[in-house]
Design a protein around this motif. Structure first.
Motif, mmCIF file in Angstrom:
data_model
loop_
_atom_site.group_PDB
_atom_site.id
_atom_site.type_symbol
_atom_site.label_atom_id
_atom_site.label_comp_id
_atom_site.label_asym_id
_atom_site.label_seq_id
_atom_site.Cartn_x
_atom_site.Cartn_y
_atom_site.Cartn_z
ATOM 1 N N LEU A 63 0.830 -1.211 0.000
ATOM 2 C CA LEU A 63 0.000 0.000 0.000
ATOM 3 C C LEU A 63 0.865 1.261 0.000
ATOM 4 C CD1 LEU A 63 -2.747 -1.175 2.509
ATOM 5 C CD2 LEU A 63 -3.071 -0.721 0.064
ATOM 6 N N GLN A 64 1.990 1.203 0.692
ATOM 7 C CA GLN A 64 2.913 2.341 0.667
ATOM 8 C C GLN A 64 3.530 2.500 -0.714
ATOM 9 O OE1 GLN A 64 5.496 1.247 4.015
ATOM 10 N NE2 GLN A 64 4.667 2.945 5.198
ATOM 11 N N MET A 65 3.845 1.374 -1.355
ATOM 12 C CA MET A 65 4.451 1.418 -2.686
ATOM 13 C C MET A 65 3.494 1.985 -3.726
ATOM 14 S SD MET A 65 6.454 -2.244 -2.582
ATOM 15 C CE MET A 65 6.849 -2.257 -4.326
ATOM 16 N N VAL A 66 2.200 1.719 -3.554
ATOM 17 C CA VAL A 66 1.199 2.274 -4.473
ATOM 18 C C VAL A 66 1.272 3.790 -4.483
ATOM 19 C CG1 VAL A 66 -1.281 2.631 -4.795
ATOM 20 C CG2 VAL A 66 -0.411 0.336 -4.443
ATOM 21 N N GLU A 67 1.467 4.355 -3.280
ATOM 22 C CA GLU A 67 1.536 5.820 -3.170
ATOM 23 C C GLU A 67 2.781 6.377 -3.856
ATOM 24 O OE1 GLU A 67 -0.860 7.680 -1.788
ATOM 25 O OE2 GLU A 67 -1.999 5.822 -1.513
ATOM 26 N N ILE A 68 3.868 5.593 -3.845
ATOM 27 C CA ILE A 68 5.130 6.064 -4.420
ATOM 28 C C ILE A 68 5.158 5.861 -5.931
ATOM 29 C CG2 ILE A 68 7.642 5.743 -4.404
ATOM 30 C CD1 ILE A 68 7.301 4.746 -1.466
ATOM 31 N N ASP A 69 4.863 4.624 -6.364
ATOM 32 C CA ASP A 69 4.894 4.316 -7.793
ATOM 33 C C ASP A 69 4.004 3.106 -8.064
ATOM 34 O OD1 ASP A 69 5.366 3.867 -10.433
ATOM 35 O OD2 ASP A 69 7.532 3.593 -10.267
ATOM 36 N N PRO A 70 2.764 3.330 -8.471
ATOM 37 C CA PRO A 70 1.824 2.215 -8.689
ATOM 38 C C PRO A 70 2.180 1.346 -9.896
ATOM 39 C CG PRO A 70 0.841 4.285 -9.400
ATOM 40 C CD PRO A 70 2.144 4.641 -8.731
ATOM 41 N N ASN A 71 3.135 1.801 -10.712
ATOM 42 C CA ASN A 71 3.478 1.068 -11.931
ATOM 43 C C ASN A 71 4.602 0.053 -11.744
ATOM 44 O OD1 ASN A 71 1.581 2.560 -13.549
ATOM 45 N ND2 ASN A 71 3.010 4.290 -13.458
ATOM 46 N N VAL A 72 5.105 -0.079 -10.520
ATOM 47 C CA VAL A 72 6.152 -1.068 -10.261
ATOM 48 C C VAL A 72 5.613 -2.462 -10.556
ATOM 49 C CG1 VAL A 72 7.559 -2.138 -8.452
ATOM 50 C CG2 VAL A 72 7.331 0.345 -8.546
ATOM 51 N N ILE A 73 6.436 -3.269 -11.242
ATOM 52 C CA ILE A 73 6.034 -4.616 -11.636
ATOM 53 C C ILE A 73 6.801 -5.633 -10.799
ATOM 54 C CG2 ILE A 73 5.910 -6.274 -13.538
ATOM 55 C CD1 ILE A 73 4.093 -3.907 -13.941
#
Length: 688
Positions: A63-73
């Motif tokens: 959920l924290q990563m979504v805020e930073i960069d939701p396009n991470v694969i």
């Protein structure tokens, strides 16, 4: 033949889904009728506490990563939101199964054994009278309901605490009626209450959940008002925390500051009574800014893991695993002169089948020995009242040079480790917190002893923590040695951790973040080379997790070259076995049994001269690149052969083994017509 791209997303299993699969295997133990009944309840509770941590750490991180960069694969090609969607489906299936197992299987089975969870509608008069008295005397004085209005905003809800939302009508003494109140159950209160035997209708093991008692007498908290509904709920919060390496002067103060906020991290999940009206559910979702995919409507207590308390309250040995006595190796001799014994030979301990006591006694003996000059020790998790720490304190008080590297950021043990650091410092031990930015996860003890005109290094190296309690529950290896090169390597690693300077060359140890990853890849490549030359080639790895992509691709290449690869992976495995042209020669199995499989072994056939390494590190990115870890060779052939025999036991297991399929699912191995074989039971038998 067209070459296969080993970077393809299709060759990797999602790590989060793999971790949920592990929880499914744990829960399956609760369905195994061959296991003692209270142990089955334990497995259910463990699966619940594991899921708590999964949301507190893994889902919170996504959920924290979504805020930073939701396009991470991810390595398997999923975006973060796609991962969260799949997690929600899998987690809801898991929770539904947990409550089905509790309500439909375990509770009826326990009732057959006169262990009863009494619902409110089944209390007889004497039980109700006793519970009402308990409520008035033990609960009422410390319960603090909060009526929601402009002067009483919604209270801060502690992480994983038991709470109630109450719907009300009528007016209080001040003429107020907001229609809702919140009640938090203090954490000090037991979540399960054992009733005394009142009459012939009562049993010796009658239990009532705290939530049932509060439900039954909730009206006593709202004099003159009408309670329309009372519904329990629980919120899980982000419990991981971030310490900025570049912005801290004192790591302990920084950790203490973060700990104070852990109970109030961002909300990541809510569990609520299945009977709660939709309007109230939506009110709570809006209050916590949660979506339906992170809502769990449950048919039972929301804090299900607390049912584990029943295990210790019920004195029924017939419903638990039979007790066992850990073996103390004869190599230590009758006099238990540890230094003399270790000088004769390396000594390998396999916990819990062999006792952890020699490890504690070794440090105690070092503390008293007038010839011991210094003791150096790493501590990751060791427990609050640790005998290891007590021995180190005694050594420091006796005038020894005691240096302890404590990892303050050992997740969920931070507070305990801060307390241990303070105790050691009070005793004049040198305490350091490792290297900022790299968790010190290595398990090492070094004793420097003056013998004649020379200093001799005695070492204990382990795959597990210096924790006597978990040593009874986790499988781990520990090695005692006074090998000169090994001792010098350990000394150099301690020097790195306590001072400044370049990385020293190590002769026997592999160490992350420097040589461990490269060393393992090199040994995999050696097996590939043997296979290409037509020589027998085999790799056996036993770890808790396989995630690191370079190592996975190296194992794929090994399989393609004809190397036989056997992986025994307790939890997460991102490697996909059985893919044509890629991983037909790789088998992945998971062992779920009485003890938590925890040791890490890397074994390579090496042309018939097996190279066997034990390690503190799993095959994960964090262990290879973001932690201080060690892997130590088992030099003595008798000891390395013993470990290889142990590994064969696990590979032979046909009762507690699960095989990973190409689609990421696990199938349990059944004995069929073959004799039943349990690796852990065989190990217990061999050391008894």
């Amino acid at each position: 033949m067209e070459s296969i791209d080993l970077n393809s997303h299709e060759l990797f299993i999602n790590r989060e889904i793999s971790l949920l699969e592990f929880n499914i295997r744990v829960l399956a133990q609760a369905l195994d009728e061959s296991l003692p009944l209270l142990e089955r309840l334990n497995y259910l509770c463990i699966s619940c506490s594991n899921l708590d941590e999964f949301y507190e750490v893994r889902v919170a991180s996504l959920l924290q990563m979504v805020e930073i960069d939701p396009n991470v694969i991810s390595s398997d090609g999923l975006t973060i939101n796609e991962q969260l969607e799949r997690i929600a489906v899998k987690a809801h299936e898991l929770v539904a199964e947990q409550y089905r197992v509790l309500n439909d299987i375990l509770i009826p089975a326990m009732e057959q054994e006169n262990i009863r969870f009494l619902r409110r509608d089944s209390w007889n008069a004497s039980q109700k009278n006793w519970l009402e008295k308990y409520f008035n005397e033990e609960l009422l004085p410390i319960l603090t309901p909060v009526g929601l209005d402009s002067a009483h905003p919604f209270p801060r809800i502690l992480n994983k605490s038991l709470n109630f939302i109450i719907s009300l009508t009528g007016k209080d003494a001040f003429g107020r009626n907001s229609g809702r109140a919140i009640l938090q159950a203090p954490r000090a209160l037991p979540r399960i209450i054992q009733l005394p035997v009142h009459d012939t209708e009562s049993g010796p093991y009658d239990f009532v959940f705290l939530s049932s008692i509060i439900h039954a007498f909730i009206t006593d908290l709202f004099n003159g008002m009408t309670v329309k509904g009372c519904y329990q709920f629980r919120v899980t919060r982000n419990s991981d925390f971030f310490v900025d390496d570049d912005a801290i002067d004192d790591l302990m103060l920084a950790v203490e500051g973060e700990l104070a906020m852990r109970n109030y991290g961002d909300e990541v999940r809510m569990e609520i009574d299945a009977n709660c009206p939709e309007e109230t559910v939506n009110f709570l979702l809006a209050r916590f800014e949660l979506t339906y995919d992170r809502l769990f409507m449950v048919n039972g207590p929301v804090n299900l893991s607390r049912a584990q308390a029943v295990y210790s309250l019920v004195e029924r040995p017939d419903l638990k695993f039979p007790p066992f006595k850990s073996n103390v190796p004869s190599a230590f001799g009758r006099n238990k002169d540890y230094f003399a014994s270790i000088r004769k030979q390396d000594i390998l301990l396999h916990h819990p089948f062999q006792s952890f006591t020699p490890v504690v006694d070794f440090i105690r003996q070092a503390a008293k020995d007038p010839d011991v000059i210094a003791i150096k020790q790493t501590l990751y998790r060791t427990g609050v009242d640790s005998p290891v720490v007590a021995a180190l304190i005694n050594a420091a008080k006796a005038g020894k040079e005691v240096t302890v590297v404590i990892e303050l950021l050992a997740r969920f043990d931070e507070k305990d480790n801060i307390g241990l650091a303070a105790k050691l410092q009070e005793a004049a031990a040198h305490v350091v917190y490792g290297v900022v930015g790299y968790k010190t996860h290595a398990k090492m003890c070094l004793v420097l002893r003056k013998e004649g005109n020379q200093l001799r290094n005695y070492v204990h190296l382990s795959t597990g923590n210096y924790h006597p309690k978990t040593a009874r529950l986790y499988t781990d290896y520990g090695l005692f040695s006074c090998d000169k090169e090994l001792g010098e390597d350990v000394r150099r690693v301690f020097m790195q951790l306590t001072s400044l300077g370049k990385v020293s060359k190590l002769n026997r140890l592999l160490q992350s973040p420097f040589t461990l990853h490269h060393g393992l890849l090199k040994m995999i490549e050696r097996e590939i080379d043997h296979a290409k030359k037509g020589k027998p080639a085999k790799i056996i790895i036993k770890v808790n997790a396989v995630v690191e992509e370079q190592a996975i691709r190296a194992l794929y290449r090994a399989s393609q070259a004809g190397v036989e690869v056997k992986l025994i992976v307790r939890g997460i495995c991102c490697l996909r076995p059985g893919v044509p042209g890629v991983s037909e020669n790789i088998e992945v199995r998971s062992i779920i049994g009485r003890f938590l499989e925890h040791n890490r072994i890397y074994a390579f056939m090496n042309g018939g001269d097996w190279a066997v390494f034990a390690a503190s590190a799993d095959l994960m990115n964090r262990n290879m690149f973001r932690r201080v870890e060690i892997s130590f060779p088992i030099i003595d052939k008798k000891l390395s052969d013993r470990i290889l025999t142990d590994l064969q036991r696990y590979l032979k297991d046909n009762s507690q083994s699960w095989l990973l399929q190409q689609d990421g699912q696990y199938h349990k191995i059944l004995p069929g017509d073959k004799p039943l074989y349990q690796a852990q039971a065989e190990l217990l038998k061999s050391f008894s």
